[in-house]
Design an enzyme around this catalytic site. Structure first.
Site, PDB file in Angstrom:
ATOM      1  N   ASP A  16       0.789  -1.233   0.000  1.00  0.00           N
ATOM      2  CA  ASP A  16       0.000   0.000   0.000  1.00  0.00           C
ATOM      3  C   ASP A  16       0.824   1.287   0.000  1.00  0.00           C
ATOM      4  O   ASP A  16       0.385   2.323   0.478  1.00  0.00           O
ATOM      5  CB  ASP A  16      -0.904   0.003   1.233  1.00  0.00           C
ATOM      6  CG  ASP A  16      -0.110  -0.250   2.513  1.00  0.00           C
ATOM      7  OD1 ASP A  16       1.110  -0.017   2.507  1.00  0.00           O
ATOM      8  OD2 ASP A  16      -0.714  -0.679   3.513  1.00  0.00           O
ATOM      9  N   GLU A  26      -0.713  -9.059  -1.054  1.00  0.00           N
ATOM     10  CA  GLU A  26      -1.242  -8.459   0.173  1.00  0.00           C
ATOM     11  C   GLU A  26      -2.468  -7.595  -0.169  1.00  0.00           C
ATOM     12  O   GLU A  26      -2.623  -6.461   0.285  1.00  0.00           O
ATOM     13  CB  GLU A  26      -0.171  -7.627   0.904  1.00  0.00           C
ATOM     14  CG  GLU A  26      -0.389  -7.568   2.404  1.00  0.00           C
ATOM     15  CD  GLU A  26       0.730  -6.839   3.139  1.00  0.00           C
ATOM     16  OE1 GLU A  26       1.701  -7.500   3.524  1.00  0.00           O
ATOM     17  OE2 GLU A  26       0.626  -5.616   3.316  1.00  0.00           O
ATOM     18  N   GLU A  46      -1.950   5.151   2.965  1.00  0.00           N
ATOM     19  CA  GLU A  46      -1.928   3.724   2.609  1.00  0.00           C
ATOM     20  C   GLU A  46      -3.309   3.154   2.320  1.00  0.00           C
ATOM     21  O   GLU A  46      -3.458   2.309   1.430  1.00  0.00           O
ATOM     22  CB  GLU A  46      -1.236   2.921   3.717  1.00  0.00           C
ATOM     23  CG  GLU A  46       0.274   3.150   3.836  1.00  0.00           C
ATOM     24  CD  GLU A  46       0.645   4.402   4.635  1.00  0.00           C
ATOM     25  OE1 GLU A  46      -0.281   5.086   5.154  1.00  0.00           O
ATOM     26  OE2 GLU A  46       1.847   4.702   4.737  1.00  0.00           O
ATOM     27  N   HIS A  82       6.842   5.498  12.611  1.00  0.00           N
ATOM     28  CA  HIS A  82       7.201   6.319  11.454  1.00  0.00           C
ATOM     29  C   HIS A  82       6.027   6.900  10.675  1.00  0.00           C
ATOM     30  O   HIS A  82       6.217   7.743   9.822  1.00  0.00           O
ATOM     31  CB  HIS A  82       8.049   5.489  10.472  1.00  0.00           C
ATOM     32  CG  HIS A  82       7.259   4.414   9.767  1.00  0.00           C
ATOM     33  ND1 HIS A  82       7.085   3.175  10.294  1.00  0.00           N
ATOM     34  CD2 HIS A  82       6.603   4.423   8.581  1.00  0.00           C
ATOM     35  CE1 HIS A  82       6.354   2.432   9.468  1.00  0.00           C
ATOM     36  NE2 HIS A  82       6.039   3.168   8.415  1.00  0.00           N
ATOM     37  N   ARG A 102       3.099   8.671   8.628  1.00  0.00           N
ATOM     38  CA  ARG A 102       2.871  10.093   8.363  1.00  0.00           C
ATOM     39  C   ARG A 102       1.810  10.692   9.278  1.00  0.00           C
ATOM     40  O   ARG A 102       1.943  11.800   9.769  1.00  0.00           O
ATOM     41  CB  ARG A 102       2.456  10.289   6.900  1.00  0.00           C
ATOM     42  CG  ARG A 102       3.628  10.496   5.951  1.00  0.00           C
ATOM     43  CD  ARG A 102       3.150  10.583   4.507  1.00  0.00           C
ATOM     44  NE  ARG A 102       4.144  11.156   3.612  1.00  0.00           N
ATOM     45  CZ  ARG A 102       5.242  10.538   3.174  1.00  0.00           C
ATOM     46  NH1 ARG A 102       5.532   9.336   3.595  1.00  0.00           N
ATOM     47  NH2 ARG A 102       6.065  11.143   2.332  1.00  0.00           N
ATOM     48  N   HIS A 129      13.684   5.132  11.990  1.00  0.00           N
ATOM     49  CA  HIS A 129      13.455   5.298  10.542  1.00  0.00           C
ATOM     50  C   HIS A 129      14.275   6.491  10.043  1.00  0.00           C
ATOM     51  O   HIS A 129      14.459   7.465  10.772  1.00  0.00           O
ATOM     52  CB  HIS A 129      11.958   5.541  10.353  1.00  0.00           C
ATOM     53  CG  HIS A 129      11.485   5.486   8.936  1.00  0.00           C
ATOM     54  ND1 HIS A 129      11.855   6.426   8.003  1.00  0.00           N
ATOM     55  CD2 HIS A 129      10.668   4.627   8.296  1.00  0.00           C
ATOM     56  CE1 HIS A 129      11.284   6.131   6.834  1.00  0.00           C
ATOM     57  NE2 HIS A 129      10.556   5.042   6.985  1.00  0.00           N
TER      58      HIS A 129
END
Ligand code: UD1
Ligand code: UDP
Length: 374
Positions: free
Chosen positions: A93, A115, A129, A203, A205, A236
């Site tokens: 995604d 997936e 995503e 991590h 957004r 990250h």
């Protein structure tokens, strides 16, 4: 042709590519990296010894969703024209996933989604995503759903059931090859053997900014309160995340900020930890296999199988909830035991075999050849 660009896509595509290379009579894989990630992607390619055929090198510091999307679509044109693959495979995604799906559509190349069918049904959570995977499924011709639940999500949107295969998750294929009882990492030299390790990653957004600050501060307060715990946080490489992690955690001797671990190290560090705190998607899939409780630093999850198995607890980023949940796991043995049974809802580690078998049938049907079923 497989197209991928970030760490988690690479980890979960690697077992498929390696299998295709074994089955030379049926497959001639072309590996295309978008390079949405750089160091974090190279780490995975090195571990699995996969040399890409093409790398689009799109990564820029603090890149935007639009810059990734447009670069990938523009740069894929030439490669698709030149190689004319039978199928393009994407995973998951990310923005790479979405952009490569659009390219496949523009070139009228059949698209396979590994997936497929994960959903929160909330447009902005996780962002971007949830819509990346919904748009990818809309453009796909063949779906590799990890679980029955992901298949049922696809059916809710009327996608063709004849083209949906329940395969398990290729993360489990990868995990089978990496965990080693005698594992050691340098960071463990700095940790008291009697201390309990909490492995942390964060991590996303939608968590950057205030939620991340709140979460880090709450975790730091709990570490100060419990002298027998230490946090290992492979940070990250996003500059936004790096800045916040160092701002809050620098100077705490029992919080170890380290570079992103390679996947072998990360899986073994997960196995060595007392519990895990994360907003990652992939980590939620791996932890149930290892029997490690996970406090999920998100409001929604597209992986409810792990919540049902009892390993994952969705706690979001409220300070009170984080502290309360950490204290339960640290201080209440019954709660800890209930969450730490190893129940893996993501298959038997043979997802790649099923994907290749379905792909073989699909390609033969598309080209009018009868499949040999191998
Ligand atoms: C991306 C995916 C996210 C996935 C995550 C896995 C999108 C929009 N987001 O988010 O779904 O969960 O990867 O980790 O597709 N950077 C480096 N080196 C690297 C990787 C990243 O320096 O190897 C830095 C760059 O400055 C880059 C920034 O991190 O601009 C952000 O990378 P990006 O891929 O845009 O977002 P992620 O948060 O990694
Ligand atoms: N991972 C890793 N090194 C790390 C942190 C995570 O190899 O330092 C692996 C982890 O085992 C999992 C994947 O990266 O397979 C998850 O990737 P990430 O959290 O970046 O992305 P998401 O799954 O949230 O999209």
């Amino acid at each position: 042709m497989t197209v991928f660009g970030t760490r988690p896509e690479a980890i979960k595509m690697a077992p498929i590519i390696l299998k295709m290379k074994e089955e030379k009579e049926n497959f001639a894989p072309i590996t295309v990296l978008t390079g949405q990630h750089k160091e974090m992607l190279d780490q995975v390619m090195d571990i699995f010894h996969i040399v890409p055929d093409y790398n689009l090198h799109v990564m820029k510091e603090e890149q935007t969703l639009s810059s990734i999307t447009t670069s990938v679509i523009n740069k894929l044109d030439n490669i698709i024209n030149k190689t004319n693959p039978d199928v393009i495979l994407v995973h998951g995604d990310t923005t790479t996933t979405f952009a490569a799906s659009v390219s496949a559509f523009y070139h009228k190349i059949p698209l396979g989604h590994v997936e497929a069918g994960l959903r929160t049904w909330d447009k902005y959570s996780p962002y971007p995503e949830e819509m990346n995977r919904q748009m990818t499924d809309t453009l796909s011709d063949i779906y590799f759903a990890p679980t029955e639940l992901s298949r049922s999500n696809l059916l809710k949107q009327n996608f063709n059931d004849n083209r949906i295969y329940i395969t398990g998750n290729t993360a489990i294929d990868a995990l089978k090859q990496t965990v080693d009882q005698n594992y050691h990492h340098d960071v463990l030299d700095d940790i008291d053997n009697n201390h309990r390790i909490i492995l942390l990653t964060m991590h996303r957004r939608e968590n950057q900014g205030e939620p991340m600050y709140r979460a880090f501060t709450a975790i730091k307060e709990e570490v100060i309160k419990h002298p027998d715990i230490e946090v290992v946080y492979p940070v990250h490489l996003s500059p936004v995340v790096q800045k916040m992690a160092h701002e809050v955690f620098d100077g705490c001797s029992r919080i170890h900020l380290v570079d992103p671990l390679d996947v072998v190290d990360f899986h073994n560090m997960s196995a060595r930890s007392y519990f895990i705190m994360t907003d990652s998607g992939g980590v939620q899939e791996e932890a149930p296999s290892l029997g490690k409780p996970v406090l999920v630093l998100r409001e929604h999850t597209e992986r409810p199988e792990g919540v049902k198995a009892g390993t994952l607890k969705l706690i979001g980023t409220s300070s009170t909830k984080i502290k309360e949940s950490m204290e339960q796991l640290l201080d209440d043995e019954d709660i800890y035991k209930k969450m730490s049974h190893a129940k893996n809802p993501y298959g038997d580690g043979k997802a790649s075999d099923r994907i290749l078998k379905a792909l073989d049938t699909f390609i033969n049907e598309e080209s009018g050849v009868e499949s040999n079923g191998n």
